[in-house]
Design an enzyme around this catalytic site. Structure first.
Site, short mmCIF file in Angstrom:
data_model
loop_
_atom_site.label_atom_id
_atom_site.label_comp_id
_atom_site.label_asym_id
_atom_site.label_seq_id
_atom_site.Cartn_x
_atom_site.Cartn_y
_atom_site.Cartn_z
N CYS A 115 0.89 -1.23 0.13
CA CYS A 115 0.04 -0.05 0.00
C CYS A 115 0.91 1.30 -0.13
CB CYS A 115 -0.96 -0.05 1.18
SG CYS A 115 -2.09 -1.35 1.06
N HIS A 252 -3.21 7.09 2.50
CA HIS A 252 -3.66 5.89 1.88
C HIS A 252 -4.91 5.71 2.49
CE1 HIS A 252 -4.09 1.88 1.01
NE2 HIS A 252 -3.98 1.12 2.12
N ASN A 282 -9.94 0.13 -0.40
CA ASN A 282 -8.74 0.05 0.03
C ASN A 282 -8.04 -0.50 -1.38
OD1 ASN A 282 -6.00 -0.35 0.01
ND2 ASN A 282 -6.19 -1.21 1.94
#
Length: 325
Positions: A115, A252, A282
């Protein structure tokens, strides 16, 4: 003293055609819309069809970023793709994006930091441009995390989505102050001791399989809020800036609770935080460029704005970059 800065020339993104809402997930696993929203803030995500590979998403985002920059493939001499879900073990997804946009020169490679991948890729491209070896870089974050999910595991399958985002960075001379446009500073960290908190249980060198994602949600939440503080504070310290001067915080997009808790800990006002996790879920390395493109297109991010990007990912990896748009 004058110095080379990596200035954002353009930004673009792409989402798969298929949208999967929480109500759709209620038909697949034992979950509910209210449960998902309460714990994550996610309402929907996009899921790639079989013909929408990571490189296909990346090519679409790259083309959009080039169009936004008013540039063509021949103007780019470096492509970096941040991804944990490449089309193939090799060749790199970046080379497929390179071919897809009609680019036959320069260099292209993948970067894997889960990520945090897009932040790592921006920092890496910035070093190339500062060195003088390259003039313009296409930095892409592209993921098809739906391919590595256990769709029977309600604790993980509700969290992730697919998508891609990209920015074009161009080497330009600045004055060497925090008023310069471009990447002002970047700070990267990792600590492999936490591998078991968030990982995929397969790989060509171990199980000879792709594997599926495994996560200890509470532990990831705790570390995500605690770890990002150092790299964000280091960015302010390195540039002599402060949270008050920040125009936009673009973290993020993993979980709304993580985002708001992190911003609160860092002293960043809620109205400065860009949140898109409710619409995208996500999307790992794609989440920050997707959020950047959203905030740029809707008029929030404007030229001259001070923008902080930050992320934490499996490994653990984490990092930040402070950018004057």
């Amino acid at each position: 003293m004058k110095r080379i800065r990596s200035v954002v020339r353009g930004v673009g993104s792409y989402l798969p055609r298929r949208k999967l809402t929480n109500q759709d997930l209620e038909k697949l696993v034992d979950t509910s819309h209210d449960w998902i929203v309460q714990r994550t803030g996610i309402e929907a995500r996009h899921i790639a069809d079989d013909d929408e590979t990571t490189s296909v998403l990346g090519i679409k985002a790259a083309e959009a970023a080039l169009a936004d920059a008013g540039l063509r493939a021949e103007d780019i001499d470096l492509v970096i793709c941040a991804t944990s879900t490449p089309d193939y073990t090799f060749p790199s997804t970046a080379t497929m994006i390179q071919t897809g946009i009609g680019m036959t020169h320069g260099a292209a490679f993948d970067l894997q930091a889960v990520c945090t991948g897009f932040v790592y890729a921006v920092a890496t491209a910035d070093k190339f441009l500062q060195s003088g070896s390259h003039k313009r870089a296409l930095v892409v974050g592209a993921e098809t995390f739906s391919r590595i999910l256990d769709w029977n595991d309600r604790t993980t399958c509700v969290l992730f989505g697919d998508g891609a985002g990209a920015i074009v960075l161009e080497a330009q001379e600045g004055e060497g102050t925090s008023s310069d446009r471009g990447v002002l500073t970047s700070h990267l960290r990792s600590d492999g001791r936490y591998r078991d908190k968030l990982y995929v249980d397969g790989g060509p060198g171990s199980t000879k399989t792709t594997g599926v994602l495994k996560m200890e949600g509470r532990e990831v939440f705790k570390f995500a809020v605690g770890m990002v503080a150092d790299v964000v504070q280091d960015a302010f310290k390195a540039t002599g800036t402060s949270p008050e001067e920040l125009k936009w915080f673009v973290p993020h997009q993993a979980n709304k609770r993580i985002i708001t808790a992190s911003a609160d800990k860092l002293g960043i006002a809620p109205e400065k935080v860009v949140i898109t996790v409710n619409r995208h879920g996500n999307t790992s390395a794609a989440s920050i460029p997707l959020a950047l493109d959203t905030a740029r297109k809707d008029g929030r991010i404007r030229d001259g704005d001070l923008v902080m990007i930050e992320a934490i990912g499996g490994g653990f990896t984490w990092g930040s970059a402070l950018i004057r748009w």
